[in-house]
Design an enzyme around this catalytic site. Structure first.
Site, mmCIF file in Angstrom:
data_model
loop_
_atom_site.group_PDB
_atom_site.id
_atom_site.type_symbol
_atom_site.label_atom_id
_atom_site.label_comp_id
_atom_site.label_asym_id
_atom_site.label_seq_id
_atom_site.Cartn_x
_atom_site.Cartn_y
_atom_site.Cartn_z
ATOM 1 C CD GLU A 32 -17.068 43.250 31.240
ATOM 2 O OE1 GLU A 32 -17.122 44.202 30.812
ATOM 3 O OE2 GLU A 32 -16.394 42.293 30.636
ATOM 4 C CD GLU B 152 -14.120 31.277 35.263
ATOM 5 O OE1 GLU B 152 -14.459 32.556 35.219
ATOM 6 O OE2 GLU B 152 -14.002 30.666 34.102
HETATM 7 N N1 THU Z 1 -14.476 36.026 31.519
HETATM 8 C C1 THU Z 1 -15.078 35.129 32.514
HETATM 9 O O1 THU Z 1 -15.655 35.769 33.395
HETATM 10 N N2 THU Z 1 -14.511 33.732 32.727
HETATM 11 C C2 THU Z 1 -13.497 33.388 31.888
HETATM 12 O O2 THU Z 1 -13.019 32.441 32.273
HETATM 13 C C3 THU Z 1 -13.448 33.967 30.500
HETATM 14 C C4 THU Z 1 -13.545 35.485 30.582
HETATM 15 C C5 THU Z 1 -15.098 37.266 31.373
HETATM 16 C C6 THU Z 1 -14.115 38.374 31.817
HETATM 17 C C7 THU Z 1 -14.706 39.462 30.987
HETATM 18 O O3 THU Z 1 -15.745 40.177 31.829
HETATM 19 C C8 THU Z 1 -15.590 38.696 29.834
HETATM 20 O O4 THU Z 1 -15.383 37.317 30.127
HETATM 21 C C9 THU Z 1 -14.632 39.066 28.540
HETATM 22 O O5 THU Z 1 -13.383 38.597 28.389
#
Ligand code: THU
Length: 235
Positions: free
Chosen positions: A47, A58
């Site tokens: 993040e 991904e």
């Molecule tokens: N997130 C992922 O890493 N992959 C996904 O397919 C769904 C969401 C993460 C992004 C963010 O850091 C956290 O989940 C909350 O949305």
């Protein structure tokens, strides 16, 4: 490729999930993909203080795939903080589609799903071929512009110097206008692939009819097949 070891894939996803950088959402995600050469590539979410630029797990997988030699993704497991399968977000489905294609398997709570199930009617590199010139947009000659949307295109199997080919012609439909002349408006070139002949037809008229080598008539036009041509072309 032998059986997919989902346990192993999920374990790799769970391990990398623990390295996620998630000070804002506190929602760690890990993903692991099996590559067609047997490699496993992983990624975790990262993040940022500018929330919108978050990198999903991904994204890390896709970067790692290419960073370690490329190849195609065969199967992917993506997990949450509990190590439970998590469905890739919409943007990641688009990314995974390009690296794995429609048959790539994604672990879900009730068993694997294909990318074709997760992203039906996907946009991809095939669509770009119309602008790169690999799939030319069929051009309607100016003199026939007024006929666009009218008449009927007949796509049919033919022989050109003994070779089977597909060709097409665009015809004024009899009865299109009272007293209007009938006859051929334009002859199409020869194609190896009937889909190209049909695309030529769609650029001209919503009424496209295919006649195969056996003389069977199919509807390849817009909307429901008309009564007289009940079978839709499946090619
Ligand atoms: N997130 C992922 O890493 N992959 C996904 O397919 C769904 C969401 C993460 C992004 C963010 O850091 C956290 O989940 C909350 O949305």
């Amino acid at each position: 490729m032998t059986e997919i070891d989902w346990e192993r894939l999920r374990a790799a996803a769970t391990e990398v999930m623990r390295h996620a950088y998630v000070p804002y959402s506190k929602y760690p995600v890990g993903a692991a993909a099996l590559v067609d050469d047997g490699r496993i590539v992983v990624g975790c979410n990262v993040e940022n203080a500018a929330y919108g630029v978050v990198l999903c797990a991904e994204c890390g997988v896709v970067s790692s795939l290419h960073a370690t030699g490329g190849g195609r993704i065969v199967a992917l497991s993506c997990v949450d903080a509990l190590g439970e399968p998590l469905m890739p977000c919409g943007r990641c489905r688009q990314l995974l589609w390009e690296q794995g294609g429609p048959g790539c398997l994604i672990e879900a709570a009730d068993g694997p799903l294909t990318m074709a199930e997760l992203l039906p009617h996907a946009f991809d590199v095939e669509d770009l071929k119309t602008v790169t010139g690999e799939r030319p947009v069929p051009v309607v000659p100016d003199r026939l512009a007024a006929w666009r949307g009218r008449g009927t295109v007949f796509v049919h199997a033919d022989l050109a110097s003994g070779q089977p080919v597909w060709t097409a012609y665009w015809e004024r439909s009899a009865g299109d206008t009272e007293g209007a002349e009938t006859g051929v408006l334009e002859e199409g070139p020869n194609w190896a692939d009937p889909a190209e002949a049909i695309a030529w037809g769609h650029a001209r008229s919503p009424r496209v009819v295919v006649v195969d080598a056996a003389g069977t008539i199919f509807w390849a036009g817009e909307g429901e097949p008309p009564m007289e041509i009940p079978t839709r072309w499946a090619g």
